[in-house]
Design an enzyme around this catalytic site. Structure first.
Site, PDB file in Angstrom:
ATOM      1  N   ASP A  67       0.838  -1.202   0.000  1.00  0.00           N
ATOM      2  CA  ASP A  67       0.000   0.000   0.000  1.00  0.00           C
ATOM      3  C   ASP A  67       0.875   1.255   0.000  1.00  0.00           C
ATOM      4  O   ASP A  67       0.648   2.194  -0.770  1.00  0.00           O
ATOM      5  CB  ASP A  67      -0.921  -0.025   1.224  1.00  0.00           C
ATOM      6  CG  ASP A  67      -1.779   1.223   1.326  1.00  0.00           C
ATOM      7  OD1 ASP A  67      -2.446   1.569   0.348  1.00  0.00           O
ATOM      8  OD2 ASP A  67      -1.773   1.862   2.400  1.00  0.00           O
ATOM      9  N   GLU A 135      -2.107  -5.275  -3.716  1.00  0.00           N
ATOM     10  CA  GLU A 135      -1.184  -4.477  -2.910  1.00  0.00           C
ATOM     11  C   GLU A 135      -0.077  -5.351  -2.330  1.00  0.00           C
ATOM     12  O   GLU A 135       1.092  -4.948  -2.292  1.00  0.00           O
ATOM     13  CB  GLU A 135      -1.946  -3.784  -1.782  1.00  0.00           C
ATOM     14  CG  GLU A 135      -2.830  -2.647  -2.264  1.00  0.00           C
ATOM     15  CD  GLU A 135      -3.545  -1.935  -1.143  1.00  0.00           C
ATOM     16  OE1 GLU A 135      -3.880  -0.752  -1.304  1.00  0.00           O
ATOM     17  OE2 GLU A 135      -3.788  -2.564  -0.079  1.00  0.00           O
TER      18      GLU A 135
END
Length: 240
Positions: A67, A135
């Site tokens: 992320d 992610e």
């Protein structure tokens, strides 16, 4: 990247799980070095097993890392792509690129969704789970190959293939901002309230139910996997 691929291709016949390496090559555009990182990236916590004295082997930590790296990489690419644009514009475009819905759709288009390993019977939340896996995959690339390969992957295999930056940049999809602008124009107040917070029984992911009041009158409700997402959906209903 091309030079590294040639060396890895020569080594491929001597590796175990050759088919898995080929699958990742089709997604990434290069061969993994530390294949265990990529396996972990595609393992949902419902399937993880915690060995004695060791952390559970699922993708949540890689998702956290990915992320942060994805934000940096996309920000880097946008900074160079949109020369002269202001910080607010770049931040808005980045949020559209990395939002959960976009990442879930990307995972589907790349064929990543089918590779996610979980112990869940229902496929209801595939998009959310696949977005997390995407992610985590970025986190795995970073640990395996570093920032340079992460940027190459996102720029050439994602933005260059599935996302038109100019199109996404100038599309008005921020329903909350649009609603607030409308309220400001007509001098009425919009207020977002959290009605319920619970955990999904299968994924154990948090879910939020919010509503929006315009001049004290409820105009829309929305459910999402973040407060921000629930606000967007409530605002979309209000605008409709």
């Amino acid at each position: 990247v091309k030079a590294g691929n040639l060396i890895d291709a020569i080594r491929l016949p001597f590796r175990k799980d050759r088919q898995l390496y080929r699958s990742f090559y089709g997604i990434l555009g290069f061969y993994p070095r530390r294949i265990e990182l990529y396996r972990q990236a595609l393992t949902h916590k419902s399937l993880s097993v915690k060995a004695e004295g060791k952390s559970a082997s699922h993708n949540e930590r890689l998702e956290y890392l990915g992320d942060a790296i994805l934000d940096a990489v996309v920000g880097d690419i946008l900074y160079n792509h949109f020369q002269g644009e202001r910080e607010g514009f770049l931040t808005s475009v980045r949020s559209r690129v990395v939002q959960r819905e976009t990442l879930g759709n990307l995972a589907d288009q790349m064929g990543l969704t089918d590779l996610v390993q979980s112990n869940l019977m229902s496929k209801t939340h595939n998009s959310y789970m696949a977005g997390n896996a995407f992610e985590a995959l970025v986190g795995a690339v970073y640990l395996d190959r570093g920032y340079k390969y992460c940027k190459w992957f996102v720029k050439n295999r994602i933005l260059g293939k599935y996302i038109n930056l100019d199109k996404i940049a100038y599309r008005d999809s921020n329903f909350k901002s649009k609603l607030l602008e409308w309220c400001q124009k007509y001098r009425v107040e919009a207020k977002f309230e959290l009605l319920e917070e619970k955990k999904d029984q299968e994924t154990m992911s948090p879910q939020f139910l919010s509503r929006v009041l315009v001049s004290g009158v409820e105009c829309g409700r929305g459910m999402g996997y973040s407060k921000k997402e629930s606000h967007q959906r409530a605002a979309e209903m209000a605008l409709a």
